[in-house]
Design a protein around this motif. Sequence first.
Motif, PDB file in Angstrom:
ATOM      1  N   ILE A  37       0.840  -1.207   0.000  1.00 34.87           N
ATOM      2  CA  ILE A  37       0.000   0.000   0.000  1.00 34.87           C
ATOM      3  C   ILE A  37       0.873   1.254   0.000  1.00 34.87           C
ATOM      4  CG2 ILE A  37      -1.697   1.331   1.309  1.00 34.87           C
ATOM      5  CD1 ILE A  37      -2.823  -1.167  -0.068  1.00 34.87           C
ATOM      6  N   LYS A  38       1.917   1.262   0.839  1.00 34.20           N
ATOM      7  CA  LYS A  38       2.820   2.411   0.898  1.00 34.20           C
ATOM      8  C   LYS A  38       3.513   2.627  -0.448  1.00 34.20           C
ATOM      9  CE  LYS A  38       6.867   1.962   2.837  1.00 34.20           C
ATOM     10  NZ  LYS A  38       7.802   2.380   1.754  1.00 34.20           N
ATOM     11  N   ASP A  39       3.989   1.526  -1.071  1.00 36.58           N
ATOM     12  CA  ASP A  39       4.707   1.645  -2.338  1.00 36.58           C
ATOM     13  C   ASP A  39       3.809   2.113  -3.470  1.00 36.58           C
ATOM     14  OD1 ASP A  39       7.045   0.839  -1.162  1.00 36.58           O
ATOM     15  OD2 ASP A  39       6.844  -1.268  -1.732  1.00 36.58           O
ATOM     16  N   ILE A  40       2.549   1.806  -3.386  1.00 46.54           N
ATOM     17  CA  ILE A  40       1.604   2.257  -4.418  1.00 46.54           C
ATOM     18  C   ILE A  40       1.321   3.753  -4.273  1.00 46.54           C
ATOM     19  CG2 ILE A  40      -0.797   2.083  -5.201  1.00 46.54           C
ATOM     20  CD1 ILE A  40      -0.636  -0.915  -4.631  1.00 46.54           C
ATOM     21  N   ILE A  41       1.284   4.222  -3.039  1.00 40.54           N
ATOM     22  CA  ILE A  41       0.924   5.616  -2.775  1.00 40.54           C
ATOM     23  C   ILE A  41       2.114   6.559  -2.949  1.00 40.54           C
ATOM     24  CG2 ILE A  41       0.129   7.228  -0.995  1.00 40.54           C
ATOM     25  CD1 ILE A  41      -1.520   4.929   0.177  1.00 40.54           C
ATOM     26  N   LEU A  42       3.302   6.127  -2.486  1.00 37.35           N
ATOM     27  CA  LEU A  42       4.482   7.001  -2.479  1.00 37.35           C
ATOM     28  C   LEU A  42       5.501   6.547  -3.510  1.00 37.35           C
ATOM     29  CD1 LEU A  42       4.996   7.268   1.395  1.00 37.35           C
ATOM     30  CD2 LEU A  42       3.820   8.905  -0.102  1.00 37.35           C
ATOM     31  N   PRO A  43       6.300   7.465  -4.051  1.00 38.39           N
ATOM     32  CA  PRO A  43       7.359   7.071  -4.997  1.00 38.39           C
ATOM     33  C   PRO A  43       8.330   6.096  -4.330  1.00 38.39           C
ATOM     34  CG  PRO A  43       7.036   9.446  -5.025  1.00 38.39           C
ATOM     35  CD  PRO A  43       6.248   8.922  -3.872  1.00 38.39           C
ATOM     36  N   THR A  44       8.772   5.120  -5.091  1.00 39.37           N
ATOM     37  CA  THR A  44       9.722   4.140  -4.548  1.00 39.37           C
ATOM     38  C   THR A  44      11.158   4.458  -4.933  1.00 39.37           C
ATOM     39  OG1 THR A  44       9.304   2.714  -6.472  1.00 39.37           O
ATOM     40  CG2 THR A  44       8.020   2.279  -4.473  1.00 39.37           C
ATOM     41  N   SER A  45      11.354   5.465  -5.767  1.00 41.47           N
ATOM     42  CA  SER A  45      12.707   5.851  -6.173  1.00 41.47           C
ATOM     43  C   SER A  45      13.307   6.833  -5.172  1.00 41.47           C
ATOM     44  CB  SER A  45      12.682   6.496  -7.561  1.00 41.47           C
ATOM     45  OG  SER A  45      12.196   5.583  -8.512  1.00 41.47           O
ATOM     46  N   SER A  46      14.586   6.661  -4.885  1.00 38.02           N
ATOM     47  CA  SER A  46      15.269   7.526  -3.919  1.00 38.02           C
ATOM     48  C   SER A  46      15.772   8.807  -4.575  1.00 38.02           C
ATOM     49  CB  SER A  46      16.468   6.785  -3.295  1.00 38.02           C
ATOM     50  OG  SER A  46      16.043   5.634  -2.624  1.00 38.02           O
ATOM     51  N   SER A  47      16.083   9.779  -3.732  1.00 44.69           N
ATOM     52  CA  SER A  47      16.697  11.030  -4.201  1.00 44.69           C
ATOM     53  C   SER A  47      17.764  11.464  -3.199  1.00 44.69           C
ATOM     54  CB  SER A  47      15.626  12.118  -4.366  1.00 44.69           C
ATOM     55  OG  SER A  47      14.933  12.301  -3.138  1.00 44.69           O
ATOM     56  N   LYS A 128       1.006   5.332 -19.209  1.00 48.29           N
ATOM     57  CA  LYS A 128       0.357   4.031 -19.394  1.00 48.29           C
ATOM     58  C   LYS A 128       1.180   2.884 -18.822  1.00 48.29           C
ATOM     59  CE  LYS A 128      -2.076   5.352 -23.642  1.00 48.29           C
ATOM     60  NZ  LYS A 128      -2.221   5.077 -25.100  1.00 48.29           N
ATOM     61  N   SER A 129       2.486   3.073 -18.709  1.00 46.31           N
ATOM     62  CA  SER A 129       3.371   1.968 -18.356  1.00 46.31           C
ATOM     63  C   SER A 129       3.854   1.980 -16.915  1.00 46.31           C
ATOM     64  CB  SER A 129       4.601   1.976 -19.284  1.00 46.31           C
ATOM     65  OG  SER A 129       4.218   1.903 -20.633  1.00 46.31           O
ATOM     66  N   ILE A 130       3.860   3.138 -16.265  1.00 46.42           N
ATOM     67  CA  ILE A 130       4.445   3.262 -14.930  1.00 46.42           C
ATOM     68  C   ILE A 130       3.345   3.578 -13.923  1.00 46.42           C
ATOM     69  CG2 ILE A 130       6.204   4.444 -13.546  1.00 46.42           C
ATOM     70  CD1 ILE A 130       7.294   2.879 -15.955  1.00 46.42           C
ATOM     71  N   ASN A 131       3.465   2.987 -12.720  1.00 43.68           N
ATOM     72  CA  ASN A 131       2.469   3.272 -11.691  1.00 43.68           C
ATOM     73  C   ASN A 131       2.495   4.752 -11.326  1.00 43.68           C
ATOM     74  OD1 ASN A 131       5.054   2.620 -10.339  1.00 43.68           O
ATOM     75  ND2 ASN A 131       3.904   3.140  -8.489  1.00 43.68           N
ATOM     76  N   PHE A 132       1.376   5.267 -10.857  1.00 42.39           N
ATOM     77  CA  PHE A 132       1.155   6.707 -10.691  1.00 42.39           C
ATOM     78  C   PHE A 132       2.262   7.387  -9.876  1.00 42.39           C
ATOM     79  CE2 PHE A 132      -0.513  10.278  -8.231  1.00 42.39           C
ATOM     80  CZ  PHE A 132      -0.973  11.094  -9.254  1.00 42.39           C
ATOM     81  N   ALA A 133       2.645   6.805  -8.744  1.00 38.43           N
ATOM     82  CA  ALA A 133       3.575   7.470  -7.835  1.00 38.43           C
ATOM     83  C   ALA A 133       4.972   7.642  -8.428  1.00 38.43           C
ATOM     84  CB  ALA A 133       3.658   6.693  -6.522  1.00 38.43           C
ATOM     85  N   ILE A 229      16.162   2.101 -15.793  1.00 37.04           N
ATOM     86  CA  ILE A 229      15.764   2.774 -14.551  1.00 37.04           C
ATOM     87  C   ILE A 229      14.405   3.456 -14.719  1.00 37.04           C
ATOM     88  CG2 ILE A 229      16.370   4.600 -12.911  1.00 37.04           C
ATOM     89  CD1 ILE A 229      19.317   4.019 -13.544  1.00 37.04           C
ATOM     90  N   ALA A 230      14.198   4.079 -15.873  1.00 38.31           N
ATOM     91  CA  ALA A 230      12.940   4.797 -16.107  1.00 38.31           C
ATOM     92  C   ALA A 230      11.753   3.857 -16.211  1.00 38.31           C
ATOM     93  CB  ALA A 230      13.055   5.640 -17.380  1.00 38.31           C
ATOM     94  N   THR A 231      11.941   2.710 -16.819  1.00 38.72           N
ATOM     95  CA  THR A 231      10.806   1.810 -17.092  1.00 38.72           C
ATOM     96  C   THR A 231      10.679   0.676 -16.082  1.00 38.72           C
ATOM     97  OG1 THR A 231      12.179   0.513 -18.611  1.00 38.72           O
ATOM     98  CG2 THR A 231      10.873   2.305 -19.558  1.00 38.72           C
ATOM     99  N   ASN A 232      11.583   0.654 -15.091  1.00 41.65           N
ATOM    100  CA  ASN A 232      11.527  -0.359 -14.033  1.00 41.65           C
ATOM    101  C   ASN A 232      11.711   0.304 -12.672  1.00 41.65           C
ATOM    102  OD1 ASN A 232      11.808  -3.342 -15.400  1.00 41.65           O
ATOM    103  ND2 ASN A 232      12.944  -1.811 -16.587  1.00 41.65           N
ATOM    104  N   PRO A 233      10.753   1.145 -12.255  1.00 40.45           N
ATOM    105  CA  PRO A 233      10.902   1.789 -10.946  1.00 40.45           C
ATOM    106  C   PRO A 233      11.014   0.739  -9.850  1.00 40.45           C
ATOM    107  CG  PRO A 233       8.651   2.016 -11.764  1.00 40.45           C
ATOM    108  CD  PRO A 233       9.462   1.497 -12.892  1.00 40.45           C
ATOM    109  N   PRO A 234      11.733   1.056  -8.782  1.00 44.31           N
ATOM    110  CA  PRO A 234      11.975   0.066  -7.733  1.00 44.31           C
ATOM    111  C   PRO A 234      10.700  -0.611  -7.242  1.00 44.31           C
ATOM    112  CG  PRO A 234      13.269   2.026  -7.330  1.00 44.31           C
ATOM    113  CD  PRO A 234      12.368   2.343  -8.476  1.00 44.31           C
ATOM    114  N   LYS A 235      10.784  -1.947  -7.163  1.00 46.95           N
ATOM    115  CA  LYS A 235       9.732  -2.793  -6.585  1.00 46.95           C
ATOM    116  C   LYS A 235       8.484  -2.906  -7.452  1.00 46.95           C
ATOM    117  CE  LYS A 235       9.379  -1.412  -2.199  1.00 46.95           C
ATOM    118  NZ  LYS A 235       9.405  -1.384  -0.738  1.00 46.95           N
ATOM    119  N   PHE A 236       8.611  -2.545  -8.729  1.00 43.11           N
ATOM    120  CA  PHE A 236       7.476  -2.725  -9.639  1.00 43.11           C
ATOM    121  C   PHE A 236       7.937  -3.427 -10.914  1.00 43.11           C
ATOM    122  CE2 PHE A 236       5.663   0.428  -6.868  1.00 43.11           C
ATOM    123  CZ  PHE A 236       4.311   0.091  -6.819  1.00 43.11           C
TER     124      PHE A 236
END
Length: 706
Positions: A37-47, A128-133, A229-236
């Motif tokens: 649930i957290k990963d769907i709501i918040l970005p999983t990529s670090s900064s 279309k390809s990447i989850n919203f967050a 990296i762009a098309t495979n965000p962490p954990k998706f």
Amino acid sequence: MTLKQYFKRALSLPPHILILKVYQHLIFRLKSYFVQIKDIILPTSSSNYSNVDFTSLFSNAPDTKLIKTSFPQLDGILKKTTNHEFNLLGSNWVKVEYGMDVNGIMGIKYDMQTKFPPRPSNFEWIRKSINFANRTNSNKIWKFISKEYNPIDWHIDFKSGYRWNPKIWWFRIPYGHRDGVDIKVPWELSRCQHFPWLALAYGKTLKDNNKQKAETLAIEFQNQILDFIATNPPKFGVNWRCPMDVAIRAANWVYAYDIFRLYGWEPSQEVKNILANSLYDHGVFIYSNLEIGTDKFRGNHYLADICGLAFIAAFLPKSPTTNYWLNFSFKALKEEMDYQFFDDGSNFEGSTAYHRLSAEMMLYTSLLFDNLALDKKEVIGDISFDEKYLQKLYLMSQFSQDITRQDGNICQIGDNDSGRFIKIQPDFISNTLEENHLSQSNLINIIQAFFKISKSCLNSDWIYRNTKQNIPLQKNEEYHQIDNLLSFKNLFSEEIFKYIKVVIEQSHLSSAPKDFSSTDYEFELSCKSDLEIKQYQKFGLYIFKNKDFFLSFRCGKVGQKERGGHDHNDQLSIEIFSDTLKIEDPGTGLYTPFPEIRNKYRSISSHFGPQVYKDKKLIEPGKLDQGLFSLNSKQSSEVIYFNKKVCIGYNRKLQTIRFLIVHEKKILIRDLSINKSYKIQLFTFNDNLKLSRGYGLFINSNTNNS
């Protein structure tokens, strides 16, 4: 596994272990629900990184002169790699792109391809390809990719055409759910083991004073990493489903980048920041999902996890987190040397092919720690390996030499998934661009180079110049006779016991005891020189060989501490290879795409071992219905007697003894059941069974008994 297989597997476990596994599984499911649930709501990529500079790992780049002379296939591979053509797991060379057409596999073909839209509508495609967050970050990354770059579809099984949804959270990614679908195909591509080839080609091209072409290669490397990296965000998506593959990918990114830098190239600061943040995400994911069983069991997956984590931690700027990872991975590496490798250098997986994979991970990560800069050594203290560790590492190469036949290929025991850690310079079949997955000469060469014994190719020369190890090493102890007959006295009848004694004393097969089912084989051959005897008791492998002849006898415990995840029902089976006779293990075939093929290649009926029947039904020593990566430990065998002429093994599950007598001009084999209700039949050489000399690589069989 199917629900039925899970149920059967559960019934085979002791009650207290079953309860523990159910409890741990429920806790994990509950935790993973909230994490998802957290990963769907918040970005999983670090900064975390904004002005990063990476740590140099090695001091010497591969010799560009040797690239030309010892890696002649590089130009051909490079041409295909830059065109995004790959030949993995039996796919043949195929261009991997969005909207691609596929050949299908064994008549199965899925039409799930996704078209990549023409520019400038990239954000619409990302939407279309990447989850919203994660869309905003993916779009930022995509802007650094060259406009003329043709993206790779990282999510497709480019053999069957099946495509996984990139928006699905990693742990919910299905596999083994449809016929013909092989999750290993995108995993293998996502390991990015072709990246070091781009780095080598860059150095070679610079040496040729073609700076423009060299820059093109560097940009291709950059584009492919950013594309991933762009098309495979962490954990998706499918390429985060297995931590082992995440770790191998990270190690190859780091290694290739370091080679590029040694040749003088580095990307812009923005790209370096993107790479650093992605590698950090890789590290967090790996450490959070270390592949340890509920009973603390660890295998090659866990070994890959800690090796990938070591490369990440050594490469990123030091911080409390990376310092901790580095400490952890160094200690874990030494622990796994004791846990996963026997004192004779052989591996506990029960597979000669997996021996290479695990040995490569040990070698390259040991080399990494051997080269760490002073500041990293201050982080974890004394970075040194004791004599026992180094001796095992050295003996891994001897095991590979001993299992190699006179044609340069190894004997296949257990699974072969063609797995590698870092493929700087693959072994090729003659002058083709086809990798030889049964050759372990590369592993032998790089281990020899690590200890400054010799350097014979591009890869070993590079290791030779980057290692500091130079210690006296010892080969395995010489042949010794094994006599365990007395320990079987209470198990065998007096008649059987006396018969075994006679065979041992005479080195000959006299008439078999009456009322006991038996089958005999006799093969004519000529050994032109004395046979060398190689024995690996803990692995369960005994070898007779010279330059003209090779014979292996499988007899011992099931691998992975008797779990049998990569074992076959090959106990008491033999391989023979000579000018006049070839009896070969059929290999592996495939894993999840076709369970019936997996079980066919694992079955005793496909191995030249005792074929024992009860009530006209063939007995499988290890049950094939408890999942594709499990074989009951009751199929283990034991050596009764072994010397230079006689090898006798016993399988308790089959209640069968195999006698092997090796003479100069013939080989005698007898299978004898001590259970009068069991019947033994002759092994039938199946001319229609295709040899699998690598994962998904099938060729027409040349096995014969003539």
